[in-house]
Design a protein around this motif. Structure first.
Motif, PDB file in Angstrom:
ATOM      1  N   GLY A  98     -44.518 -14.296 -64.861  1.00  0.00           N
ATOM      2  CA  GLY A  98     -43.205 -13.851 -64.390  1.00  0.00           C
ATOM      3  C   GLY A  98     -42.914 -12.381 -64.597  1.00  0.00           C
ATOM      4  O   GLY A  98     -41.895 -11.889 -64.153  1.00  0.00           O
ATOM      5  N   GLU A  99     -43.797 -11.632 -65.282  1.00  0.00           N
ATOM      6  CA  GLU A  99     -43.510 -10.210 -65.520  1.00  0.00           C
ATOM      7  C   GLU A  99     -44.215  -9.340 -64.492  1.00  0.00           C
ATOM      8  O   GLU A  99     -45.163  -9.765 -63.846  1.00  0.00           O
ATOM      9  CB  GLU A  99     -43.979  -9.812 -66.925  1.00  0.00           C
ATOM     10  CG  GLU A  99     -43.064 -10.355 -67.988  1.00  0.00           C
ATOM     11  CD  GLU A  99     -43.349  -9.740 -69.348  1.00  0.00           C
ATOM     12  OE1 GLU A  99     -44.044  -8.719 -69.413  1.00  0.00           O
ATOM     13  OE2 GLU A  99     -42.865 -10.318 -70.325  1.00  0.00           O
ATOM     14  N   ASP A 100     -43.717  -8.092 -64.360  1.00  0.00           N
ATOM     15  CA  ASP A 100     -44.435  -7.114 -63.550  1.00  0.00           C
ATOM     16  C   ASP A 100     -45.594  -6.592 -64.394  1.00  0.00           C
ATOM     17  O   ASP A 100     -45.425  -5.748 -65.261  1.00  0.00           O
ATOM     18  CB  ASP A 100     -43.496  -5.966 -63.149  1.00  0.00           C
ATOM     19  CG  ASP A 100     -44.255  -4.873 -62.390  1.00  0.00           C
ATOM     20  OD1 ASP A 100     -45.466  -5.051 -62.151  1.00  0.00           O
ATOM     21  OD2 ASP A 100     -43.625  -3.858 -62.055  1.00  0.00           O
ATOM     22  N   HIS A 101     -46.775  -7.128 -64.158  1.00  0.00           N
ATOM     23  CA  HIS A 101     -47.928  -6.813 -64.998  1.00  0.00           C
ATOM     24  C   HIS A 101     -48.344  -5.354 -64.929  1.00  0.00           C
ATOM     25  O   HIS A 101     -49.052  -4.853 -65.803  1.00  0.00           O
ATOM     26  CB  HIS A 101     -49.112  -7.699 -64.594  1.00  0.00           C
ATOM     27  CG  HIS A 101     -48.891  -9.147 -64.888  1.00  0.00           C
ATOM     28  ND1 HIS A 101     -49.390 -10.155 -64.100  1.00  0.00           N
ATOM     29  CD2 HIS A 101     -48.215  -9.758 -65.879  1.00  0.00           C
ATOM     30  CE1 HIS A 101     -49.043 -11.326 -64.607  1.00  0.00           C
ATOM     31  NE2 HIS A 101     -48.325 -11.115 -65.687  1.00  0.00           N
ATOM     32  N   PHE A 102     -47.928  -4.649 -63.868  1.00  0.00           N
ATOM     33  CA  PHE A 102     -48.398  -3.272 -63.676  1.00  0.00           C
ATOM     34  C   PHE A 102     -47.380  -2.227 -64.135  1.00  0.00           C
ATOM     35  O   PHE A 102     -47.651  -1.037 -64.043  1.00  0.00           O
ATOM     36  CB  PHE A 102     -48.755  -3.053 -62.198  1.00  0.00           C
ATOM     37  CG  PHE A 102     -50.012  -3.770 -61.788  1.00  0.00           C
ATOM     38  CD1 PHE A 102     -51.246  -3.141 -61.839  1.00  0.00           C
ATOM     39  CD2 PHE A 102     -49.959  -5.096 -61.370  1.00  0.00           C
ATOM     40  CE1 PHE A 102     -52.402  -3.806 -61.476  1.00  0.00           C
ATOM     41  CE2 PHE A 102     -51.108  -5.767 -60.998  1.00  0.00           C
ATOM     42  CZ  PHE A 102     -52.333  -5.123 -61.057  1.00  0.00           C
ATOM     43  N   ALA A 103     -46.203  -2.651 -64.629  1.00  0.00           N
ATOM     44  CA  ALA A 103     -45.151  -1.694 -64.995  1.00  0.00           C
ATOM     45  C   ALA A 103     -45.668  -0.689 -66.021  1.00  0.00           C
ATOM     46  O   ALA A 103     -46.155  -1.077 -67.087  1.00  0.00           O
ATOM     47  CB  ALA A 103     -43.937  -2.438 -65.549  1.00  0.00           C
ATOM     48  N   GLY A 104     -45.603   0.589 -65.687  1.00  0.00           N
ATOM     49  CA  GLY A 104     -46.002   1.649 -66.605  1.00  0.00           C
ATOM     50  C   GLY A 104     -47.498   1.775 -66.819  1.00  0.00           C
ATOM     51  O   GLY A 104     -47.935   2.520 -67.685  1.00  0.00           O
ATOM     52  N   LEU A 105     -48.295   1.036 -66.062  1.00  0.00           N
ATOM     53  CA  LEU A 105     -49.759   1.069 -66.242  1.00  0.00           C
ATOM     54  C   LEU A 105     -50.382   1.977 -65.178  1.00  0.00           C
ATOM     55  O   LEU A 105     -50.073   1.850 -63.997  1.00  0.00           O
ATOM     56  CB  LEU A 105     -50.321  -0.352 -66.110  1.00  0.00           C
ATOM     57  CG  LEU A 105     -51.791  -0.536 -66.465  1.00  0.00           C
ATOM     58  CD1 LEU A 105     -51.995  -0.371 -67.966  1.00  0.00           C
ATOM     59  CD2 LEU A 105     -52.271  -1.927 -66.030  1.00  0.00           C
ATOM     60  N   ASP A 106     -51.243   2.883 -65.644  1.00  0.00           N
ATOM     61  CA  ASP A 106     -51.928   3.796 -64.734  1.00  0.00           C
ATOM     62  C   ASP A 106     -53.149   3.086 -64.155  1.00  0.00           C
ATOM     63  O   ASP A 106     -54.089   2.798 -64.893  1.00  0.00           O
ATOM     64  CB  ASP A 106     -52.407   4.999 -65.568  1.00  0.00           C
ATOM     65  CG  ASP A 106     -52.086   6.284 -64.878  1.00  0.00           C
ATOM     66  OD1 ASP A 106     -51.478   6.219 -63.800  1.00  0.00           O
ATOM     67  OD2 ASP A 106     -52.445   7.340 -65.418  1.00  0.00           O
ATOM     68  N   VAL A 107     -53.159   2.756 -62.880  1.00  0.00           N
ATOM     69  CA  VAL A 107     -54.341   2.120 -62.300  1.00  0.00           C
ATOM     70  C   VAL A 107     -54.931   3.054 -61.255  1.00  0.00           C
ATOM     71  O   VAL A 107     -54.235   3.921 -60.730  1.00  0.00           O
ATOM     72  CB  VAL A 107     -54.028   0.759 -61.638  1.00  0.00           C
ATOM     73  CG1 VAL A 107     -53.689  -0.297 -62.664  1.00  0.00           C
ATOM     74  CG2 VAL A 107     -52.938   0.885 -60.601  1.00  0.00           C
ATOM     75  N   THR A 108     -56.197   2.871 -60.964  1.00  0.00           N
ATOM     76  CA  THR A 108     -56.780   3.590 -59.830  1.00  0.00           C
ATOM     77  C   THR A 108     -56.978   2.574 -58.715  1.00  0.00           C
ATOM     78  O   THR A 108     -56.990   1.359 -58.958  1.00  0.00           O
ATOM     79  CB  THR A 108     -58.133   4.221 -60.213  1.00  0.00           C
ATOM     80  OG1 THR A 108     -58.948   3.196 -60.765  1.00  0.00           O
ATOM     81  CG2 THR A 108     -57.957   5.317 -61.241  1.00  0.00           C
ATOM     82  N   HIS A 109     -57.116   3.075 -57.499  1.00  0.00           N
ATOM     83  CA  HIS A 109     -57.299   2.167 -56.361  1.00  0.00           C
ATOM     84  C   HIS A 109     -58.670   2.383 -55.743  1.00  0.00           C
ATOM     85  O   HIS A 109     -59.079   3.509 -55.499  1.00  0.00           O
ATOM     86  CB  HIS A 109     -56.198   2.380 -55.321  1.00  0.00           C
ATOM     87  CG  HIS A 109     -54.867   1.886 -55.801  1.00  0.00           C
ATOM     88  ND1 HIS A 109     -54.038   2.649 -56.573  1.00  0.00           N
ATOM     89  CD2 HIS A 109     -54.261   0.686 -55.641  1.00  0.00           C
ATOM     90  CE1 HIS A 109     -52.958   1.946 -56.870  1.00  0.00           C
ATOM     91  NE2 HIS A 109     -53.064   0.752 -56.321  1.00  0.00           N
TER      92      HIS A 109
END
Ligand SMILES: Cc1cc2nc3c(=O)[nH]c(=O)nc-3n(C[C@H](O)[C@H](O)[C@H](O)COP(=O)(O)O)c2cc1C
Length: 177
Positions: A98-109
């Motif tokens: 239920g959480e936004d798993h990517f909040a504040g996380l630096d990911v590359t695409h």
């Protein structure tokens, strides 16, 4: 210690008994990531299994009804991010429903817009080759299109706890069938 048969009177195995028994099979920990209509999705898994070397296939078993499961099958693409020993917090983050798993996380695409976790021990980009329901999970087979590996140590998982994986120091044993 004697072995004990944990089946119930009607030979049924309850889910917790099944989970506890399979928890004795030590695994690594990975995060399956994907993107659907520009929204990133991801979930922590330990059901990752190598299926075939040629063609290169792997599988993950994803809970039917989980947000990421739907996103993986609808987008047709996903990445498996094998976590390093220092990424326990990433494993916990991607296991919170239920959480936004990517909040504040630096990911590359990567190509096709699939997000990948920075500093993972390895990541493998896949196209969904096929999927089918098995009980309460969807077995998703992915064909691997690219692989990236890093130096380091993997995160382990045994009996419901994160663990370190300690190599015994002998020459690598590669089984080729
Ligand atoms: C170590 C660990 C391993 C897990 N392995 C799996 C798995 O293989 N398949 C699965 O469906 N859920 C697994 N989970 C649970 C999911 O990570 C969790 O349900 C997640 O919140 C689902 O994400 P979503 O519903 O937000 O997409 C695991 C959790 C942990 C902590």
């Amino acid at each position: 210690m004697p072995s004990v048969n944990l089946a119930g009177p009607d030979n049924a195995i309850d889910p917790l008994t099944m989970r506890r028994a399979m928890g004795r099979f030590a695994t690594g920990v990975a995060v399956v990531t994907t993107s659907l209509d520009g929204t990133p999705h991801g979930m922590t898994v330990n059901s990752l299994t190598s299926v075939s070397l040629s063609p290169p296939l792997l599988l993950v078993c994803l809970t039917i009804g989980a947000r990421s499961t739907d996103a993986v099958t609808r987008s047709g693409r996903f990445a498996v991010n094998i976590l390093s020993a220092r990424q326990e917090q990433i494993a916990l983050r991607f296991a919170r429903p239920g959480e936004d798993h990517f909040a504040g996380l630096d990911v590359t695409h990567e190509r096709h817009g699939v997000p990948v976790i920075p500093d993972a021990f390895a990541h493998l980009e896949c196209a969904v080759e096929r999927h089918f329901a098995a009980g309460d999970h969807l077995v998703v087979i992915g064909e691997v299109h690219s692989i990236c590996e890093r130096e380091g140590e993997p995160l382990g998982y045994l009996a419901g706890k994160f663990s370190d994986v300690v190599a015994r120091g002998h020459e690598p044993v590669h089984w080729i069938f």
